[in-house]
Design a protein around this motif. Structure first.
Motif, short mmCIF file in Angstrom:
data_model
loop_
_atom_site.label_atom_id
_atom_site.label_comp_id
_atom_site.label_asym_id
_atom_site.label_seq_id
_atom_site.Cartn_x
_atom_site.Cartn_y
_atom_site.Cartn_z
N ARG A 199 32.27 -81.52 20.43
CA ARG A 199 33.60 -81.19 19.90
C ARG A 199 34.45 -80.67 21.05
NH1 ARG A 199 31.94 -78.30 14.10
NH2 ARG A 199 30.54 -79.99 13.53
N GLU A 201 36.40 -78.41 21.70
CA GLU A 201 36.90 -77.11 21.23
C GLU A 201 38.04 -76.62 22.13
OE1 GLU A 201 35.98 -75.44 18.56
OE2 GLU A 201 34.01 -76.26 18.01
N VAL A 209 28.15 -69.61 21.43
CA VAL A 209 28.70 -69.67 20.07
C VAL A 209 29.67 -70.84 19.93
CG1 VAL A 209 30.15 -68.47 18.40
CG2 VAL A 209 28.30 -67.26 19.55
N ARG A 210 30.55 -71.00 20.87
CA ARG A 210 31.51 -72.11 20.76
C ARG A 210 31.39 -73.01 21.99
NH1 ARG A 210 34.39 -73.05 16.91
NH2 ARG A 210 34.28 -70.94 16.09
N LEU A 211 30.67 -74.09 21.81
CA LEU A 211 30.39 -75.02 22.90
C LEU A 211 31.11 -76.34 22.65
CD1 LEU A 211 26.51 -74.45 22.96
CD2 LEU A 211 28.17 -73.57 24.60
N PHE A 214 26.64 -79.45 21.86
CA PHE A 214 25.62 -78.59 21.25
C PHE A 214 24.66 -79.43 20.44
CE2 PHE A 214 27.65 -78.69 17.05
CZ PHE A 214 28.98 -79.00 17.39
N GLN A 216 22.47 -80.16 16.90
CA GLN A 216 22.43 -79.89 15.46
C GLN A 216 21.11 -80.39 14.87
OE1 GLN A 216 26.12 -81.83 14.08
NE2 GLN A 216 26.81 -79.79 13.47
N GLU A 326 28.94 -68.06 11.90
CA GLU A 326 28.23 -69.12 11.16
C GLU A 326 27.16 -69.75 12.05
OE1 GLU A 326 30.61 -72.53 9.89
OE2 GLU A 326 28.78 -73.72 9.90
N CYS A 327 25.95 -69.85 11.52
CA CYS A 327 24.87 -70.53 12.24
C CYS A 327 24.38 -71.77 11.50
CB CYS A 327 23.71 -69.57 12.48
SG CYS A 327 24.14 -68.33 13.72
N VAL A 328 24.55 -71.77 10.17
CA VAL A 328 24.21 -72.95 9.36
C VAL A 328 25.34 -73.15 8.35
CG1 VAL A 328 22.50 -74.02 7.81
CG2 VAL A 328 21.77 -72.23 9.42
N GLY A 329 25.79 -74.37 8.22
CA GLY A 329 26.79 -74.66 7.18
C GLY A 329 26.09 -75.39 6.04
N SER A 367 23.39 -77.86 7.41
CA SER A 367 23.69 -78.28 8.78
C SER A 367 23.46 -77.12 9.74
CB SER A 367 25.15 -78.75 8.83
OG SER A 367 25.57 -78.88 10.16
N GLY A 369 23.10 -75.49 13.49
CA GLY A 369 23.29 -75.62 14.92
C GLY A 369 22.01 -75.08 15.55
N ARG A 372 23.58 -71.55 18.40
CA ARG A 372 23.95 -70.25 17.80
C ARG A 372 22.70 -69.52 17.30
NH1 ARG A 372 29.62 -71.45 14.51
NH2 ARG A 372 30.66 -72.45 16.25
P1 ATP Z 1 33.22 -72.74 13.21
O1 ATP Z 1 34.03 -72.50 11.97
O2 ATP Z 1 32.58 -71.52 13.77
O3 ATP Z 1 33.92 -73.59 14.21
P2 ATP Z 1 32.15 -74.96 11.93
O4 ATP Z 1 32.50 -74.65 10.51
O5 ATP Z 1 33.03 -75.91 12.66
O6 ATP Z 1 31.97 -73.63 12.76
P3 ATP Z 1 30.14 -76.72 11.15
O7 ATP Z 1 31.10 -77.82 11.32
O8 ATP Z 1 29.76 -76.31 9.77
O9 ATP Z 1 30.65 -75.48 11.99
O10 ATP Z 1 28.84 -77.10 11.98
C1 ATP Z 1 27.52 -76.86 11.55
C2 ATP Z 1 26.79 -76.00 12.56
O11 ATP Z 1 26.90 -76.57 13.86
C3 ATP Z 1 27.37 -74.60 12.70
O12 ATP Z 1 26.82 -73.73 11.73
C4 ATP Z 1 26.96 -74.20 14.10
O13 ATP Z 1 25.63 -73.69 14.15
C5 ATP Z 1 26.99 -75.52 14.83
N1 ATP Z 1 28.27 -75.64 15.58
C6 ATP Z 1 29.42 -76.14 15.13
N2 ATP Z 1 30.37 -76.10 16.09
C7 ATP Z 1 29.77 -75.56 17.17
C8 ATP Z 1 30.21 -75.26 18.49
N3 ATP Z 1 31.45 -75.53 18.88
N4 ATP Z 1 29.33 -74.71 19.36
C9 ATP Z 1 28.06 -74.43 18.98
N5 ATP Z 1 27.59 -74.70 17.76
C10 ATP Z 1 28.42 -75.26 16.86
#
Ligand code: ATP
Ligand code: GLY
Length: 504
Positions: A199, A201, A209-211, A214, A216, A326-329, A367, A369, A372
């Motif tokens: 992504r 970002e 945390v925000r990569l 990453f 999944q 968030e670590c798991v969605g 889902s 990650g 995290r």
């Molecule tokens: P956030 O709101 O923090 O950006 P997200 O809602 O975009 O997270 P999801 O799309 O639900 O996250 O992604 C599922 C999982 O993938 C997350 O719980 C996280 O563990 C991991 N993840 C998502 N985006 C990232 C990221 N930019 N860097 C590291 N891990 C990520």
């Protein structure tokens, strides 16, 4: 090196120094949002993923694993909605040109939760709250939406437009029909995938945390929409007590509640049994990885932050020094993806039920990650130990990089030779052991404690007499003397129980 200040900074420093995580392309100044695993980190990551696979995939009869491509044509993302909806609000400093995620900036400056608000409203709040560039104090631009897909082109001379996948889920939907037919699958069944996602970002931060790249571990569970409450495993987990933070509690400013999963489903707080089943398992899994229950919660997403494909989300969040992340969605994706791919590709993606009806299955998606949770585990297992004289990681044995260090007490008088013999015997029996003869025994204990190795085997002069060694427990520093022949059995018990408690 200056003394690291916060616990997180100490963990980051440990990661770099002990071969756990390195910034990517560091000798060229690095690239934001990209990190690489070193020799120790890769062992922890591999074991973490293997444990996930064992707990969530191999333990089930009807979850199939695939491995898909990282690059997919943009047609896929047009259908999935990512080209249109996978956006974050961007604001840029007019002076220093730094870019920020506008909602994060507002939340950090004011404490207001603004995720999901349209760009005009975010711009208004930036102005009302007089928020300026955190780097140079400059004026910020109006907020506009920025698409997070990392784009590329495939083939020479401006070939086909494609993107790096932002989630592993899409390959699963694309292969749905093939999997369904080749595995002669019957609803309900799941498809799992472990792999990289990308992504672009806006502002990568907080270490892992925000990569931008990453890993999944995802499962798409396909169910008959009328049978979302027919989940065989649910009975086994209905009494698991979890911490639930409902949307209502968030709106009222209340706290999380402790509730059994069965009761939460009965009361309609969790939308269905399949979702409850995965949530209970996730809670148990993270407890087994050393995360304390107070640091775990499921937060129900508010409607404005729920992704475009979801009818309801519960994020498993873990507490860090900088708050819950968030670590798991967990998403109830309904039939959104299969329906859209069917429309856009023209391919029939319905299944025929035993009753002869054609339906498009609904999807429940946990889902995970990897990075995290990886960081959360390091953070919660990091023990600051003044008495011992060094900090160490209380990693659960099932994910520690090695099960034991093997050391000669001194590197002379035939002790290294004997220690190597023991080391080889253990390695050939399939145990992850590491040999070290450099420096004082205290330094060697410190080195393995720091990377979370639960046991240390020391070969001393008595070993040469009676084939016994000392076994030291990382957590208590207690030692017991045992026969070399008993070591394999001891290791197996530690691995099976994920604990050293009944050895010491
Ligand atoms: P956030 O709101 O923090 O950006 P997200 O809602 O975009 O997270 P999801 O799309 O639900 O996250 O992604 C599922 C999982 O993938 C997350 O719980 C996280 O563990 C991991 N993840 C998502 N985006 C990232 C990221 N930019 N860097 C590291 N891990 C990520
Ligand atoms: N597959 C869910 C997500 O990555 O957002």
């Amino acid at each position: 090196m200056p003394e690291a200040r916060s616990k997180t900074e100490k963990v980051v420093e440990l990661c770099k120094r002990r071969g756990i995580i390195f910034p990517a392309a560091e000798i060229y100044g690095g690239i934001a949002g990209f990190f690489e695993y070193g020799p120790v980190g890769v062992r922890i990551k591999r074991k973490l993923i293997e444990d996930w696979r064992k707990f969530f995939v191999e333990s089930e009869e009807n979850i199939y694993e695939i491995e898909g491509c990282l690059i997919l044509p943009d047609k896929v993302f047009e259908a999935s909605g990512h080209l249109e909806h996978f956006v974050d609000p961007l604001t840029q400093c007019k002076s220093c040109k730094a870019m920020f995620r506008a909602d994060n900036l507002i939340e950090e400056s004011t404490g207001k939760f603004v995720e999901g608000l349209p760009p005009e409203e975010l711009t208004k709040i930036l102005r009302e709250e007089r928020i300026s560039c955190p780097k140079c104090g400059g004026e910020l631009s109006d907020v506009k939406m920025f698409n997070l897909l990392l784009k590329t082109e495939v083939g020479p001379a401006g070939g086909e437009k494609a993107s790096l996948r932002p989630e592993t889920a899409q390959n699963i939907f694309l292969n749905f029909k093939r999997i369904y037919q080749s595995m002669r699958a019957k609803l309900p069944f799941g498809v799992a995938q472990v792999g990289k996602s990308f992504r672009n970002e806006i502002s990568p931060r907080q270490f892992l945390v925000r990569l931008r790249e990453f890993t999944q571990c995802e499962i798409e569970m396909f169910v008959d929409p009328r049978k979302v409450n027919e989940c065989e495993g649910f009975e086994r987990v209905k009494d698991v007590s979890i911490r639930l933070y409902t949307a209502e509690a968030q709106r009222k400013g209340e706290r999380e509640m402790e509730i059994k999963v069965g009761e939460a489903v009965e009361k309609g707080l969790i939308p269905n049994k399949w979702m409850g089943y995965f949530m209970a398992k996730e809670f148990l899994w993270f407890l087994s990885l050393g995360i304390p229950r107070e640091a775990l919660r499921f937060r129900q997403m508010l409607p404005e932050e729920t992704p475009h494909y979801s009818k309801g989300n519960f994020d498993l969040e873990i507490e860090f020094e900088f708050g819950f992340k968030e670590c798991v969605g967990n998403a109830y994706r309904s039939d959104y993806d299969l329906r859209r791919h069917s429309q856009f590709s023209g391919e029939e993606l319905a299944v025929v039920t035993p009753e002869g009806e054609k339906i498009i299955p609904h999807v429940i998606e946990p889902s995970f990650g990897v990075e995290r949770p990886f960081l959360a585990i390091l953070y919660h297992c990091f023990v600051e130990d003044k008495e011992r004289g060094w900090n160490w990681l209380a990693l659960p044995p099932k994910i520690s990089p090695f099960i034991a260090g093997v050391f000669p007490l001194v590197s002379k008088d035939g002790l290294p030779e004997k220690a190597k013999e023991v080391y080889k015997m253990l390695k050939e029996s399939g145990f992850d052991v590491v040999y070290d003869e450099k420096g004082s025994i205290g330094k060697r204990y410190a080195r393995i404690d720091e990377i979370g190795v639960p046991l240390a085997i020391t070969i001393d002069y008595q070993t040469l007499q009676d084939d016994t060694v000392t076994v030291r427990d990382r957590d208590t520093t207690k030692q017991v003397r045992v026969k070399i022949l008993e070591l394999k059995d001891i290791f197996q018990r530690v691995v099976d129980k994920n604990s050293t408690k009944d050895i010491f």
